[in-house]
Design an enzyme around this catalytic site. Structure first.
Site, PDB file in Angstrom:
ATOM      1  N   HIS A 191       0.829  -1.208   0.000  1.00 58.15           N
ATOM      2  CA  HIS A 191       0.000   0.000   0.000  1.00 58.15           C
ATOM      3  C   HIS A 191       0.865   1.260   0.000  1.00 58.15           C
ATOM      4  CE1 HIS A 191       0.951   0.936   4.199  1.00 58.15           C
ATOM      5  NE2 HIS A 191       0.785  -0.368   4.460  1.00 58.15           N
TER       6      HIS A 191
ATOM      7  N   GLU B  69      -2.048  -6.988   7.409  1.00 58.62           N
ATOM      8  CA  GLU B  69      -0.753  -6.966   8.080  1.00 58.62           C
ATOM      9  C   GLU B  69      -0.792  -7.885   9.303  1.00 58.62           C
ATOM     10  OE1 GLU B  69       2.381  -6.941   8.294  1.00 58.62           O
ATOM     11  OE2 GLU B  69       2.700  -4.867   7.639  1.00 58.62           O
TER      12      GLU B  69
END
Length: 214
Positions: free
Chosen positions: A10, A83
């Site tokens: 990202h 994550e």
């Protein structure tokens, strides 16, 4: 039949820039991250993408939507691509973690792969648990689009796990490679096995990208 995967980290967030640990906390992109996402989308406009998939956290979704929008593809999300969960460490500056949890911080930095951080709002994962989740998530999507090309937008830790799986790198060895925001990393997946073909492409950004762990 092999699948080509463009595995993308990202874009930048305000927390990346100051080395504050995000984990599962749902932080959006900062202005630089939005610029990176737009540049990424333009760079991949001509890629033959069959699907665009992202973590369900907004920093990944915002980045992925810039790619999906260029192709008129509906973005698909998957919590398997999140994550690593860091428990009580989440939301803290790296320096503050070291002061508040010195023993646990040392275990983390020493890469004790079965060590688990103290629980916070969420229960933390060991690196081994996270690795299995992340790699399984990427490989599962590759299997759904066998013989095609997909973009998968996730997080630094997910990219690290895919790299280790692809090159046969042990989980307890130091990370000696960078994982930059908005980087494009190319893999091939065949019979459930990842192979790395290109790492760390940030040529589309036109400006330096950070790896806050480096």
């Amino acid at each position: 039949m092999s699948t080509t995967i463009l595995l993308i980290r990202h874009g930048e967030t305000a927390w990346n820039a100051v080395r504050r640990l995000q984990g599962h906390i749902d932080i959006g992109l900062n202005d630089e991250g939005l610029r990176q996402a737009a540049a990424l989308g333009e760079a991949l406009a001509g890629a033959p993408l069959a699907a665009v998939i992202s973590s369900d956290l907004q920093r990944a979704r915002q980045t992925a939507q810039a790619v999906a929008g260029q192709h008129g593809i509906a973005l698909q999300t998957d919590a398997m691509l999140r994550e690593r969960c860091y428990g009580a460490f989440e939301g803290m500056l790296y320096a503050d973690i070291a002061r508040r949890y010195p023993a646990e911080y040392l275990e983390w930095q020493a890469r004790h792969i079965d060590a688990v951080m103290p629980a916070g709002e969420r229960t933390a994962e060991s690196f081994r648990q996270f690795y299995r989740r992340a790699v399984d998530g990427v490989v599962r999507w590759a299997g759904r689009y066998a013989g095609q090309t997909i973009a998968v937008v996730a997080h630094g830790g997910v990219l690290e796990c895919a790299y280790r799986a692809a090159v046969g790198m042990s989980l307890d060895s130091p990370r000696d490679f960078q994982v930059k925001n908005a980087s494009v990393n190319r893999f091939v997946c065949s019979a459930g096995k990842l192979t790395l073909t290109e790492w760390g492409d940030v040529g589309h950004l036109g400006a330096p990208a950070i790896d806050e762990l480096g």
